[in-house]
Enzyme design. Sequence first.
Site, short mmCIF file in Angstrom:
data_model
loop_
_atom_site.label_atom_id
_atom_site.label_comp_id
_atom_site.label_asym_id
_atom_site.label_seq_id
_atom_site.Cartn_x
_atom_site.Cartn_y
_atom_site.Cartn_z
N SER A 1 0.77 -0.84 0.21
CA SER A 1 0.22 -0.42 0.33
C SER A 1 0.17 1.62 0.43
O SER A 1 1.88 1.46 -1.21
CB SER A 1 -0.73 0.06 1.34
OG SER A 1 -1.93 1.31 1.82
N ASP B 1 10.22 5.06 -10.03
CA ASP B 1 9.44 6.27 -11.16
C ASP B 1 10.70 7.17 -11.23
O ASP B 1 10.57 6.64 -12.63
CB ASP B 1 8.21 6.09 -11.10
CG ASP B 1 7.80 4.57 -11.21
OD1 ASP B 1 8.26 3.72 -11.48
OD2 ASP B 1 6.25 4.27 -11.86
N LYS C 1 -0.19 -3.98 -3.43
CA LYS C 1 -1.63 -3.56 -3.42
C LYS C 1 -2.04 -2.00 -3.74
O LYS C 1 -1.43 -1.50 -3.15
CB LYS C 1 -2.35 -3.37 -1.15
CG LYS C 1 -3.21 -2.97 -0.99
CD LYS C 1 -3.44 -2.39 0.63
CE LYS C 1 -4.89 -2.16 0.55
NZ LYS C 1 -4.95 -1.07 0.27
#
Length: 577
Positions: free
Chosen positions: A301, A312, A326
């Site tokens: 999460s 990224d 998740k």
Amino acid sequence: MRQNKSNRYMPLLMALCVVIGILIGTFYANHFSGNRLNIINSGSNRLNNLLHIINDQYVDAVNIDSLVDKAIPQILADLDPHSTYISAKDVQRATDELKGSFSGVGIEFVIRKDTIRVQGVIKNGPAERAGIIAGDKIVSLDGKPFVGKTVTNEEAMHRLKGPKDTKVKIGVLRYREKKQRYFTVTRGDIPQKSVSAAYMLDDKTGYIRIKSFGDNTYPELLIALAQLSQEGFGNLVIDLRDNTGGYLQSAIQIANEFLPAKRLIVYTEGRRSPRKDYPSDGHGSYQDIPLVILINESSASAAEILAGAMQDNDRATIIGRRSFGKGLVQQQMSFNDGSMIRLTVARYYTPSGRCIQKPYVPGAERDYEDDLMTRYTHGEFFSQDSIKHTGPAYHTVLGRTVYGGGGITPDIFVPEDTTNVTSYYKEAAMSGMILQFAFTYTDDNRLKLNTFTEMMELSDYLVKQNTVEKFASFADKNGLQRRNLMIRKSHNLLERYINSRIIYNIMDEEAWIKYINSDDKVINTALDVFRRNAAFPKKPAPAGKGKNGKVALFRGTDIMSAPTGTEMTRQNILLKA
């Protein structure tokens, strides 16, 4: 004249309306009466009417509230694995986990032999101020005995927690004493720390462990960073292993500290939730510090959001094993009776556009819950080549390839090392036998162990006490048969696990973390990354050709690691009240 004509027809119109009303009423009475349910059109009406019919006509008295409490989870389970229902009695406990504090007496406890054992007291908390110490056995509350089968985790939490400034009379038996001592404790705010450790790994490298993302995680992180700044850190490790997540906003605030302006941190989107972007504002104070993020299969999460944002944006090197996966956003909604649901309303997407939610089949809860065990049996914890990417490929800012559809895959993969794991070690660890021994040993030797103030001194002392041999004798008397060859093979693993728990019992969570990190191969890998000045990911070179003419591909690095970190964390069953 026209008015007189209208008046003349008025009785006729009224009679006609009455007849029509009778016909409509008769129609609905015939179709809605008795046990005929075919006229109920919508699903919500069917549920409401079903409950009414059960309440009115079922052969025995029925607790409708209890029936609803059982039905709602089943309905939500058919949607996705993370939409959940929380009954009114469990709401407080569920929300306390992420709040910065809760109201209670300020102790950590375990239940052994149907008795509450005080494992530790919160510094400057209500229990400590009243005089309760670690090792005390709680045997009565408010003048009534509290021992035996009625002593459960839930009941203990219910009786010890309570509104601020209320009082509870606690009766304890102290070590080697037969007479109860009584303490009146005034409940107060007990802090819930989510940053569980902040210290220097070496002269240049700071380390911060975040175990959850709650209300106070961001300010706690800033305090930890300020502390490390005073010690002159130039590199930073953020450990998110076993961090199961929490509040989205906390993860965004932390990511913002490390990113330049106008970098996307995460975005959310759902059927009824338009896309919402969360960009960095450029005000972060640590945009240039070399950074490593540690994750494992229990990182989920909000932990994955932070790791994904750093990966990224090519801001940090991610080390460890593939995270949980998740990527669903839950919105909390309360009912009038105090219960609530957490309903999935959107999905998380990392800056590159990947959804990290692992695949699931609605209603197949067992398969979803067993996913980590499936990964284990398929060899994913031991070989990067066993990782199955179910989503498409995406690209980071620099063009590195990352994958969606199932967690964050680290840049440097660190498998578990099972070289010295035996069936004896597994049973000792998973059965809770090591925890039982560590507690008993701590309790029996508390006076001596309390004389140590430094973790390394206590660690050296425990090695000399041959705790593995003492454990083997204890376990043999309690149903775990001695296996001398296996004990010798797993000696180092057993010693580290046993001693780590004793250190935790006597000191605190940070001392425990320092101990298990002291020869953690994941930590050593992070330090090696800093030594090579490789914390900032680099733009991948064009795929070249090797000597055999085939395209050369970049692969993650395999580093061997001991299983102690994750395994020990999962065995921590202490409760706070």
